[in-house]
Enzyme design. Structure first.
Site, short mmCIF file in Angstrom:
data_model
loop_
_atom_site.label_atom_id
_atom_site.label_comp_id
_atom_site.label_asym_id
_atom_site.label_seq_id
_atom_site.Cartn_x
_atom_site.Cartn_y
_atom_site.Cartn_z
N TYR A 90 0.63 -1.27 0.06
CA TYR A 90 -0.22 -0.08 0.11
C TYR A 90 0.79 1.15 -0.06
CZ TYR A 90 0.57 -0.45 5.26
OH TYR A 90 0.72 -0.64 6.27
N CYS A 91 0.24 2.31 -0.71
CA CYS A 91 1.11 3.58 -0.61
C CYS A 91 2.64 3.36 -1.25
CB CYS A 91 1.15 4.25 0.56
SG CYS A 91 1.55 5.99 0.38
N PRO A 92 2.65 2.63 -2.43
CA PRO A 92 3.95 2.28 -3.04
C PRO A 92 4.43 3.74 -3.28
CG PRO A 92 2.32 1.74 -4.61
CD PRO A 92 1.52 2.16 -3.18
N LYS A 100 8.19 -4.93 2.51
CA LYS A 100 8.49 -3.36 2.96
C LYS A 100 7.74 -3.55 4.51
CE LYS A 100 5.70 0.76 1.84
NZ LYS A 100 4.97 1.58 0.92
#
Length: 279
Positions: A145-147, A158
């Site tokens: 999420y939110c790369p 991550k």
């Protein structure tokens, strides 16, 4: 350049990691804005601020344009999360008591390349955990999420994401660190959020296809038993090592006035965004 940014004569340290569940993410954004202005005008030294928020999902502007965003927000609330919309780039992130946020606030933003701010944070975190691992890398984990380009990972999983907000002559480089808990569970929450929000409708914007298996906490990755307090202590030691002295001053003087104005603006924008979503 990162050495110049990371090794000031004086660090200011503000610890808001124990403020409790009523401490709003909107307050954090307003505080960093006030500090960025103060640091940018050299009225404050380079500042490190720690903050924790409980069971909060922070949405980016693109998230608010999901075709079924109202239902998606209802889903998050049903899971026990409060929802705020920030007035800047990036996408949804999950904050809870196992996620420690660090803001490094640097001066001279107009003379310093934006990538230098990101690189400084990467170096800070790599050094922070150097006794535990030398495997921290910075590159985009596309199914997180939110790369972003400056995702921090170990072995392809991550555990942290970095953003940067520039206000006048100061820059606030912000990172969230998944210290404890399950990174996959946090990712699953947002995977379902996007599933509900999209409901199989095509969109011009490419929302992340979140794969929970590519996200983990530091404890999961390192086989460690770190606490948020442990990481706070590490950060304080590193600030002490990288500067001549540390001052621990909370907001003062004009910073309080600026914070109050910015906080009021953010509340109004957030309420407006949420009202438009619910209409």
């Amino acid at each position: 350049m990162s050495k110049q940014l990371l090794h000031p004569a004086v660090y200011r340290f503000i610890d808001q990691s124990n403020m409790g569940p009523t401490f709003s993410a909107l307050q954090s954004f307003a505080i960093d804005d006030a500090l960025a202005i103060s640091v940018g005008e050299h009225e404050s030294p380079t500042t490190a601020r720690l903050w924790v928020h409980h069971d909060t999902v922070v949405l980016g502007i693109p998230d608010a344009r999901l075709p079924h965003i109202s239902e998606a927000i209802d889903y998050l609330k049903e899971q026990g999360y409060q929802v705020v919309v920030r007035n800047s780039g990036g996408l949804a992130v999950v904050l809870d008591e196992g996620v420690l946020n660090l803001s490094l606030i640097f001066p001279d933003a107009k003379e310093v390349n934006i990538h230098d701010g990101y690189e400084a944070m990467v170096e800070f975190i790599q050094h922070l955990f150097a006794d535990l691992t030398d495997q921290i890398e910075a590159y985009e984990i596309t199914q997180s999420y939110c790369p972003g380009t400056y995702d921090l990972s170990i072995g392809g999983k991550k555990f942290a994401g970095i953003s940067q907000r520039r206000v006048k002559r100061g820059s606030a480089v912000q990172i969230y660190l998944d210290v404890t808990g399950s990174g996959a569970e946090r990712a699953a929450l947002l995977k379902n959020f996007y599933k509900v929000g999209l409901n199989d409708e095509p969109t011009r914007f490419q929302y992340p296809d979140v794969d929970p298996s590519v996200m983990a906490s530091l404890n999961e990755l390192l086989g460690a038993d770190l606490t948020v307090e442990d990481v706070r202590t590490r950060i304080l030691y590193q600030l002490n090592e990288w500067s001549d002295r540390i001052v621990a001053n909370s907001l003062e003087g004009e910073e309080i006035e600026t914070f109050t104005k910015r906080f009021e603006q953010m509340i109004l924008r957030n309420n407006k965004a949420l009202e438009q979503i619910q209409d």
